[in-house]
Design a protein around this motif. Structure first.
Motif, PDB file in Angstrom:
ATOM      1  N   THR A  31       0.864  -1.181   0.000  1.00 48.29           N
ATOM      2  CA  THR A  31       0.000   0.000   0.000  1.00 48.29           C
ATOM      3  C   THR A  31       0.900   1.230   0.000  1.00 48.29           C
ATOM      4  OG1 THR A  31      -1.690  -1.181   1.272  1.00 48.29           O
ATOM      5  CG2 THR A  31      -1.849   1.233   1.170  1.00 48.29           C
ATOM      6  N   PRO A  32       1.167   1.804  -1.162  1.00 49.01           N
ATOM      7  CA  PRO A  32       2.078   2.956  -1.217  1.00 49.01           C
ATOM      8  C   PRO A  32       1.565   4.118  -0.376  1.00 49.01           C
ATOM      9  CG  PRO A  32       1.634   2.087  -3.419  1.00 49.01           C
ATOM     10  CD  PRO A  32       0.680   1.414  -2.494  1.00 49.01           C
ATOM     11  N   THR A  33       2.467   5.001  -0.012  1.00 54.44           N
ATOM     12  CA  THR A  33       2.087   6.163   0.797  1.00 54.44           C
ATOM     13  C   THR A  33       1.129   7.078   0.046  1.00 54.44           C
ATOM     14  OG1 THR A  33       4.024   7.386   0.002  1.00 54.44           O
ATOM     15  CG2 THR A  33       4.248   6.154   2.081  1.00 54.44           C
ATOM     16  N   GLY A  34       1.208   7.097  -1.287  1.00 53.02           N
ATOM     17  CA  GLY A  34       0.353   7.971  -2.078  1.00 53.02           C
ATOM     18  C   GLY A  34       0.709   9.437  -1.965  1.00 53.02           C
ATOM     19  N   GLU A  35       1.931   9.717  -1.527  1.00 49.41           N
ATOM     20  CA  GLU A  35       2.354  11.099  -1.303  1.00 49.41           C
ATOM     21  C   GLU A  35       2.405  11.896  -2.604  1.00 49.41           C
ATOM     22  OE1 GLU A  35       7.112  10.438  -0.806  1.00 49.41           O
ATOM     23  OE2 GLU A  35       5.748   9.203   0.396  1.00 49.41           O
ATOM     24  N   TYR A  45       6.254   6.209  -7.773  1.00 48.86           N
ATOM     25  CA  TYR A  45       5.980   6.316  -6.339  1.00 48.86           C
ATOM     26  C   TYR A  45       4.629   5.725  -5.954  1.00 48.86           C
ATOM     27  CZ  TYR A  45      10.021   8.952  -4.705  1.00 48.86           C
ATOM     28  OH  TYR A  45      11.294   9.322  -4.317  1.00 48.86           O
ATOM     29  N   HIS A  46       3.718   5.627  -6.894  1.00 49.85           N
ATOM     30  CA  HIS A  46       2.393   5.107  -6.579  1.00 49.85           C
ATOM     31  C   HIS A  46       2.191   3.660  -7.039  1.00 49.85           C
ATOM     32  CE1 HIS A  46       0.840   9.557  -6.602  1.00 49.85           C
ATOM     33  NE2 HIS A  46       1.629   9.291  -5.591  1.00 49.85           N
ATOM     34  N   GLN A  47       3.221   3.016  -7.529  1.00 47.45           N
ATOM     35  CA  GLN A  47       3.074   1.635  -7.995  1.00 47.45           C
ATOM     36  C   GLN A  47       2.808   0.710  -6.813  1.00 47.45           C
ATOM     37  OE1 GLN A  47       6.887  -0.392  -9.301  1.00 47.45           O
ATOM     38  NE2 GLN A  47       7.752   1.638  -8.813  1.00 47.45           N
ATOM     39  N   VAL A  48       2.145  -0.383  -7.092  1.00 45.66           N
ATOM     40  CA  VAL A  48       1.805  -1.380  -6.075  1.00 45.66           C
ATOM     41  C   VAL A  48       2.687  -2.607  -6.272  1.00 45.66           C
ATOM     42  CG1 VAL A  48      -0.005  -2.911  -5.192  1.00 45.66           C
ATOM     43  CG2 VAL A  48      -0.567  -0.562  -5.889  1.00 45.66           C
ATOM     44  N   LEU A 206      11.576   3.007  -2.879  1.00 46.74           N
ATOM     45  CA  LEU A 206      11.189   1.787  -2.170  1.00 46.74           C
ATOM     46  C   LEU A 206      10.479   2.122  -0.866  1.00 46.74           C
ATOM     47  CD1 LEU A 206      14.345  -0.468  -2.732  1.00 46.74           C
ATOM     48  CD2 LEU A 206      12.213  -0.405  -4.036  1.00 46.74           C
ATOM     49  N   ARG A 207      10.963   3.114  -0.146  1.00 45.97           N
ATOM     50  CA  ARG A 207      10.281   3.542   1.081  1.00 45.97           C
ATOM     51  C   ARG A 207       8.807   3.844   0.808  1.00 45.97           C
ATOM     52  NH1 ARG A 207       8.098   7.915   2.143  1.00 45.97           N
ATOM     53  NH2 ARG A 207       9.078   8.972   0.370  1.00 45.97           N
ATOM     54  N   ALA A 208       8.563   4.623  -0.247  1.00 45.90           N
ATOM     55  CA  ALA A 208       7.200   5.054  -0.544  1.00 45.90           C
ATOM     56  C   ALA A 208       6.311   3.905  -0.982  1.00 45.90           C
ATOM     57  CB  ALA A 208       7.228   6.140  -1.616  1.00 45.90           C
ATOM     58  N   VAL A 209       6.809   3.034  -1.858  1.00 44.32           N
ATOM     59  CA  VAL A 209       5.945   1.950  -2.348  1.00 44.32           C
ATOM     60  C   VAL A 209       5.709   0.894  -1.273  1.00 44.32           C
ATOM     61  CG1 VAL A 209       6.585   2.350  -4.753  1.00 44.32           C
ATOM     62  CG2 VAL A 209       7.827   0.635  -3.411  1.00 44.32           C
ATOM     63  N   LYS A 214       8.503   7.349   6.743  1.00 44.85           N
ATOM     64  CA  LYS A 214       9.909   7.575   7.054  1.00 44.85           C
ATOM     65  C   LYS A 214      10.688   6.285   6.792  1.00 44.85           C
ATOM     66  CE  LYS A 214       9.224  11.709   9.043  1.00 44.85           C
ATOM     67  NZ  LYS A 214       9.842  12.977   8.594  1.00 44.85           N
ATOM     68  N   LEU A 215      11.945   6.431   6.438  1.00 51.38           N
ATOM     69  CA  LEU A 215      12.785   5.270   6.156  1.00 51.38           C
ATOM     70  C   LEU A 215      13.404   4.730   7.439  1.00 51.38           C
ATOM     71  CD1 LEU A 215      14.297   3.447   4.054  1.00 51.38           C
ATOM     72  CD2 LEU A 215      16.159   5.119   4.176  1.00 51.38           C
ATOM     73  N   SER A 216      13.216   3.445   7.683  1.00 50.23           N
ATOM     74  CA  SER A 216      13.961   2.717   8.717  1.00 50.23           C
ATOM     75  C   SER A 216      14.985   1.845   7.989  1.00 50.23           C
ATOM     76  CB  SER A 216      13.028   1.849   9.562  1.00 50.23           C
ATOM     77  OG  SER A 216      12.095   2.651  10.255  1.00 50.23           O
ATOM     78  N   TYR A 217      16.245   1.863   8.461  1.00 47.72           N
ATOM     79  CA  TYR A 217      17.309   1.328   7.599  1.00 47.72           C
ATOM     80  C   TYR A 217      18.505   0.889   8.426  1.00 47.72           C
ATOM     81  CZ  TYR A 217      21.062   1.689   4.011  1.00 47.72           C
ATOM     82  OH  TYR A 217      22.126   1.471   3.165  1.00 47.72           O
TER      83      TYR A 217
END
Length: 504
Positions: A31-35, A45-48, A206-209, A214-217
């Motif tokens: 479920t992408p962020t949809g930002e 950025y909106h790909q599933v 990758l974070r967004a999709v 926020k990125l945890s890494y």
């Protein structure tokens, strides 16, 4: 190489993949962020993502990214991902992991060694996600040769002539030029776009999709440079970043060689001090006498390589790889006993075994990864390189003086990247990442591959960098040091930052 530092060294000790009971079935799609993003980036950025099973408790997917981030309407590439869904059922989000290299496969790292990469705590709290950066492994890859035999010749072949002579440099330059042309032929336009800044943009995609605001890494070794670049580009999207075995972004190509040469020299001394206390040690006398004997062995192999069972010849460069691999991890020092004893007796089996592990070469002569090819391709874009012969000779002299055993075999790097089809446009310099949150930087005091001074440098450069020191041997500390692991876990899960360096 380094290194896929932590993972490569652990290859001799760890087999890693563990089956887990999954209390809930995770979604088969992301479920992408949809930002809000510019229109040309929205398809990315909106790909599933669509996850499919690829091992016990593991799922795989592929994301689409622009080949060139400056031209997102142009050609595209694929980025391979693997995840272990959170074993606790409800995840805090995704934790992305990069094992280093450059050229290390995060997909293989999580598939084969997830318990080395992350603790049970992190596996319970997060979807643990490994990914192959652009050009690497199962992502759209860099490829440089038509077959494995050709790659064998490049990795294990020996440049004729006296090292450092005009004839030797000319031969090395031509060999590297031909290899670069092969990379361009087999890889195509991607070869110009496997730099770390492009990979950091992929990381934000990758974070967004994956659906994380926020990125945890966790980044190991080279992965710390990727993480620092991410924080520099996206300080407002950086969440909690752990950078273990840090790379100093301000170092030049020669600085890297010199500092690593000193680091491996120190690790060799530590091994010899330990070895000389044991009956089975292949050396006698003093540490300095043993170091001199190893240096002489490398010079002999440079002039008179040993024959291998499969027709390859063991030269100094291959022996160098065989020696440094066990130095990454104290638990592997036992291999050095066998390596030195056998080579002193004229044998080459152990040397080729260790070098093959280092190069991801299988027993049958095939390669399990494109690590060597992607390592060179990424580094040649990330580091400006000076091919001036007088400069290279002066640097070689300094390397030999400051690191007499290893320095000579880490010289003349300028014979490679100046022959590459694409010149680096990166300006090496400090990364401060203003506006980012707290970032943990972990350094081990006697890390041979990413020396402790680099962790000190990166932590001081980052506006909100926090140094966590591990006093010990080996490359990277998370998972090896209980103290470091507990501190990193508390930070990733609860945001707890140590008030001062804990000096683990």
């Amino acid at each position: 190489m380094s290194a896929l530092a932590a993972a490569v060294a652990a290859a001799l000790l760890l087999t890693g993949c563990v089956s887990w009971f999954m209390p809930t079935r995770p979604s088969a799609t992301s479920t992408p962020t949809g930002e809000d993003v510019p229109a040309e980036l929205a398809p990315y950025y909106h790909q599933v993502l669509r996850w499919t099973g690829c091992g016990t408790g593991l799922q795989c997917a592929a994301a689409t990214a622009p080949l060139d981030w400056a031209d997102p309407a142009g050609d595209t590439i694929e980025l391979a991902l693997i995840r272990q869904p959170a074993t606790g059922g409800k995840a805090r989000g995704s934790l992305l992991v990069d094992p280093g290299g450059p050229g290390g496969s995060g997909v293989d790292f999580i598939r084969d060694s997830i318990d080395f990469a992350t603790s049970e705590t992190l596996q319970r709290e997060f979807h643990v996600v490994g990914f192959d950066p652009r050009g690497v492994g199962a992502s759209t890859p860099v490829q440089c040769t038509a077959d494995d035999a050709e790659l064998d010749d490049f990795i294990y072949g020996i440049v004729a002539g006296e090292r450092g002579s005009d004839a030797w440099i000319t031969a090395a330059e031509e060999r590297n030029r031909q290899f670069g042309l092969g990379c361009l032929e087999h890889t195509g336009p991607l070869l110009e776009h496997v730099d770390t800044i492009s990979a950091a943009r992929d990381l934000d995609l990758l974070r967004a999709v994956l659906g994380d605001e926020k990125l945890s890494y966790i980044g190991y070794s080279y992965g710390t440079y990727l993480g620092a670049r991410y924080a520099e580009l996206y300080p407002d999207r950086a969440g909690r970043l752990v950078l273990d075995g840090a790379v100093d972004p301000s170092t030049t190509e020669f600085d890297v060689s010199l500092t690593q040469a000193r680091g491996f020299e120190g690790a060799l001394t530590a091994y010899l001090e330990d070895c000389l206390e044991r009956e089975e040690c292949p050396f006698g006398g003093t540490v300095e006498a043993a170091r001199t004997r190893i240096a002489e062995l490398l010079r002999q192999l440079d002039a008179r390589p040993l024959a291998g069972r499969d027709g390859r010849r063991l030269g100094a460069s291959t022996m160098f790889s065989a020696i440094i691999l066990p130095l990454y991890n104290r638990g592997n020092w036992v291999y050095l006993d066998e390596l030195f004893q056998e080579t002193f007796d004229g044998g080459s089996d152990t040397a080729f075994f260790l070098a093959d592990v280092y190069n991801d070469r299988e027993a049958g002569g095939t390669y399990s990864s494109n690590g060597t090819e992607s390592f060179i391709a990424i580094n040649c874009l990330d580091y400006p390189s000076d091919g001036d012969r007088d400069t290279m000779r002066a640097q070689a002299a300094q390397l030999a003086e400051e690191a007499p055993v290893f320095g000579p075999w880490m010289a003349y790097g300028g014979a490679q990247c100046p022959q590459w089809p694409f010149a680096s446009t990166v300006e090496r310099g400090p990364i401060s990442a203003p506006g980012s949150p707290d970032i943990l930087v972990i350094g081990t005091t006697n890390d041979p591959a990413t020396p402790y001074v680099w962790a000190q440098a990166l932590a001081s450069q980052l506006e909100r960098g926090h140094l966590v020191t591990h006093r010990g041997e080996g490359h990277t500390a998370y998972g090896d040091s209980e103290c470091v692991t507990e501190i990193a876990d508390a930070y990733l899960v609860d945001g707890v930052v140590p008030a001062a360096d804990p000096m683990c």
